[in-house]
Design a protein around this motif. Structure first.
Motif, PDB file in Angstrom:
ATOM      1  N   CYS A 199       0.817  -1.215   0.000  1.00  0.00           N
ATOM      2  CA  CYS A 199       0.000   0.000   0.000  1.00  0.00           C
ATOM      3  C   CYS A 199       0.847   1.259   0.000  1.00  0.00           C
ATOM      4  O   CYS A 199       1.971   1.275   0.515  1.00  0.00           O
ATOM      5  N   LEU A 247      -2.085  -0.784  -3.802  1.00  0.00           N
ATOM      6  CA  LEU A 247      -1.433  -0.641  -5.102  1.00  0.00           C
ATOM      7  C   LEU A 247      -1.498  -1.889  -5.971  1.00  0.00           C
ATOM      8  O   LEU A 247      -1.316  -1.811  -7.186  1.00  0.00           O
ATOM      9  N   GLY A 274      -2.963  -1.997  -9.435  1.00  0.00           N
ATOM     10  CA  GLY A 274      -3.135  -0.613  -9.855  1.00  0.00           C
ATOM     11  C   GLY A 274      -2.051  -0.178 -10.839  1.00  0.00           C
ATOM     12  O   GLY A 274      -1.473  -0.996 -11.563  1.00  0.00           O
ATOM     13  N   LYS A 275      -1.760   1.148 -10.831  1.00  0.00           N
ATOM     14  CA  LYS A 275      -0.785   1.682 -11.792  1.00  0.00           C
ATOM     15  C   LYS A 275       0.154   2.650 -11.088  1.00  0.00           C
ATOM     16  O   LYS A 275      -0.226   3.353 -10.151  1.00  0.00           O
ATOM     17  N   SER A 298      -2.164   4.949  -8.693  1.00  0.00           N
ATOM     18  CA  SER A 298      -3.606   4.685  -8.811  1.00  0.00           C
ATOM     19  C   SER A 298      -3.927   3.282  -8.320  1.00  0.00           C
ATOM     20  O   SER A 298      -3.194   2.325  -8.605  1.00  0.00           O
ATOM     21  N   SER A 299      -5.038   3.157  -7.584  1.00  0.00           N
ATOM     22  CA  SER A 299      -5.509   1.828  -7.162  1.00  0.00           C
ATOM     23  C   SER A 299      -6.349   1.217  -8.266  1.00  0.00           C
ATOM     24  O   SER A 299      -6.713   1.882  -9.245  1.00  0.00           O
ATOM     25  N   SER A 300      -6.683  -0.049  -8.136  1.00  0.00           N
ATOM     26  CA  SER A 300      -7.486  -0.748  -9.137  1.00  0.00           C
ATOM     27  C   SER A 300      -8.952  -0.739  -8.731  1.00  0.00           C
ATOM     28  O   SER A 300      -9.304  -0.336  -7.628  1.00  0.00           O
ATOM     29  N   SER A 359     -11.507   3.470  -8.105  1.00  0.00           N
ATOM     30  CA  SER A 359     -10.084   3.780  -8.131  1.00  0.00           C
ATOM     31  C   SER A 359      -9.817   5.212  -7.693  1.00  0.00           C
ATOM     32  O   SER A 359     -10.583   6.129  -8.018  1.00  0.00           O
ATOM     33  N   THR A 414      -6.437   8.200  -7.137  1.00  0.00           N
ATOM     34  CA  THR A 414      -5.097   8.518  -7.615  1.00  0.00           C
ATOM     35  C   THR A 414      -4.445   9.574  -6.717  1.00  0.00           C
ATOM     36  O   THR A 414      -5.091  10.563  -6.334  1.00  0.00           O
ATOM     37  N   ALA A 421       2.667  -2.829  -7.786  1.00  0.00           N
ATOM     38  CA  ALA A 421       1.468  -2.675  -8.618  1.00  0.00           C
ATOM     39  C   ALA A 421       1.319  -3.806  -9.620  1.00  0.00           C
ATOM     40  O   ALA A 421       0.203  -4.160 -10.010  1.00  0.00           O
ATOM     41  N   TYR A 434     -10.654  -5.081  -2.616  1.00  0.00           N
ATOM     42  CA  TYR A 434      -9.912  -4.269  -3.578  1.00  0.00           C
ATOM     43  C   TYR A 434      -9.395  -5.111  -4.734  1.00  0.00           C
ATOM     44  O   TYR A 434      -9.163  -4.610  -5.820  1.00  0.00           O
ATOM     45  N   SER A 435      -9.168  -6.387  -4.490  1.00  0.00           N
ATOM     46  CA  SER A 435      -8.733  -7.286  -5.567  1.00  0.00           C
ATOM     47  C   SER A 435      -9.830  -8.289  -5.867  1.00  0.00           C
ATOM     48  O   SER A 435     -10.351  -8.940  -4.957  1.00  0.00           O
TER      49      SER A 435
END
Length: 473
Positions: free
Chosen positions: A55, A74, A77-78, A92-94, A98, A100, A122, A145-146
């Protein structure tokens, strides 16, 4: 990748011991902006940023390391370069919600370190999460989150079907994990079967043991990919007929429930090869039911209250190779109907007589009974291990001496007065336990014996023959 409890949630809702956490990878004070990039750098806020585990953690109070922290997962994410600002990265999270964060670093070295380290995080994908033994009363929000989880362990918590307050994450949301293969909900406070799991098409293993379940709903038949179904330690007395639609199901565990008979639907589950019903309430074993289950090779009926085997017009049960009837209330047992049995457990019953088929018998466990008669026919030429200790046997059956592969023989705690001399000539016998009997003498000399352990303590022996071990290697 496997993630455990601290990676997803802390009970207080805040990251713990941020300043000293061993999981911190990078940290520092930088210019930070949330969600807006088109602002001059002097309009950004100086905040503490920490890369901890999986994170990004950002303080919400200017120039403070002790205020409220924002946590941005993370994984999935990106982490991207922002070209309009020098030494700037976008984190950015997924997922559909999301968020940023933009961080401007003070120099290129810091920028490069964060880019490399955060990009690794990420690029990962969570496949397995272990939240067992965490005192959870509801599912943590970060768990969702996933959406790529394949294995989820929620064993031994305090999860209920409908948690309070109403804002808590309920088990019904588990159906959001569309790739989940293994789910462990054992040892919780469910009370009723969690219907949401039936909507997870990829599930191959489900454990709902020890949840005070009293029934299994018919909708479980929709779990066509389920292979392992663990229902131990509940209050079940029946199973729905819809289980027959679960053609992939090869292991169903029903131990320590309240079944009084073998459920008929198990006859339709032809991928199963083991019947696991230890610790139930059966007082009669109906062999006709087993006859209709030719796919079953291993029968485990320990710790029931079985007093007799019911066999009306029954033929041989060729398919059963392992039979476990220990800790029941059998007074006699004629197991010759299991003519291909290889391993028989019948310890701690009340057996006076025992009959077994010897064609393929490899191991016999019959200790702690009241045996006075043991009949094995034909001579068990595959028998390697036999424990008939703690019975009332006065003589060792003659066929024991002819069992050519017998390696371990335990006849301790009986009333045997003499051991046949030719028993010691058995070329395979390595261990002979005959303590606590009434032996008055031993052979004068053990020749050509391969016995390595000989226990004759607590008998009526006054002396050992002087040449007993003279030719014993």
């Amino acid at each position: 990748m496997t993630v455990s409890f601290p990676d997803l949630v802390e009970k207080s809702g805040k990251p713990h011991s941020i300043g000293s956490s061993e999981r911190i990878q990078l940290s520092g004070m930088y210019n930070v902006r949330k969600g807006k990039i088109h602002l001059p750098v002097n309009r950004w806020t100086r905040r503490q940023a920490i890369l901890c585990g999986t994170c990004l953690i950002v303080s919400s109070v200017k120039e403070s390391q002790t205020g409220k922290m924002h946590v941005l997962p993370l994984i999935g994410g990106k982490v991207e370069e922002v070209k309009k600002h020098q030494h700037c990265l976008a984190f950015s999270s997924s997922g559909p919600q999301s968020q940023t964060y933009y961080i401007c670093f003070d120099n290129f070295t810091e920028y490069l370190r964060w880019l490399r380290q955060a990009s690794k995080v990420a690029s990962q994908r969570i496949s397995s999460v272990d939240l067992s033994c965490c005192s959870l009363e509801h599912l943590p929000a970060n768990l969702f989150y996933s959406q790529d989880l394949t294995h989820l362990n929620l064993k031994q918590n305090f999860l209920r079907l409908n948690p309070t307050p109403s804002t808590s994450r309920a088990l019904s949301e588990l159906q959001r994990f569309t790739k989940l293969k293994s789910l462990n909900l054992s040892n919780n406070n469910l009370g009723d079967f969690p219907l949401a799991v039936c909507s997870i098409p990829t599930l191959t293993e489900l454990n709902v043991s020890c949840n005070a379940l009293r029934s299994v709903p018919a909708v479980v038949g929709e779990m066509h990919n389920l292979q392992t179904f663990l229902l131990d330690g509940n209050f079940l007395q029946s199973l729905p007929d819809e289980l027959e639609h679960m053609h992939q199901l090869n292991y169903v565990s029903l131990s320590f429930n309240e079944f009084t008979d073998i459920p008929g639907v198990l006859e339709k589950l032809t991928a199963m090869d083991k019947l696991c019903m230890a610790g139930n309430c059966m007082d009669t074993l109906n062999l006709q039911v087993l006859k209709r289950m030719p796919h079953i090779k291993h029968v485990d009926l320990r710790l029931n209250s079985i007093r007799r085997l019911e066999a009306s017009e029954i033929d041989f049960l060729h398919h059963v190779t392992q039979l476990d009837l220990r800790d029941n209330k059998l007074g006699e047992l004629d197991a010759t109907v299991f003519n291909n049995v290889e391993v028989l457990h019948c310890e701690r019953n009340q057996l006076v007589t025992l009959k077994i088929s010897g064609y393929f018998l490899k191991a016999l466990y019959a200790s702690a009974n009241e045996l006075v008669h043991l009949d094995v026919y034909p001579v068990p030429n595959c028998l390697a291990y036999m424990d008939i200790s703690r019975n009332h046997l006065e003589n060792l059956p003659e066929w024991v001496c002819d069992s050519r592969k017998l390696e371990v023989l335990d006849v301790g705690h009986n009333q045997i007065r003499e051991l046949p001399a030719r028993l010691f000539y058995n070329s395979s016998l390595r261990k002979l336990l005959a303590g606590h009997n009434l032996l008055g003498r031993l052979p004068d000399r053990l020749e050509r014996t391969q016995v390595e352990v000989l226990d004759v303590q607590h008998n009526q022996l006054l002396e050992l023959p002087s040449n007993l071990l003279l030719k014993a290697d």
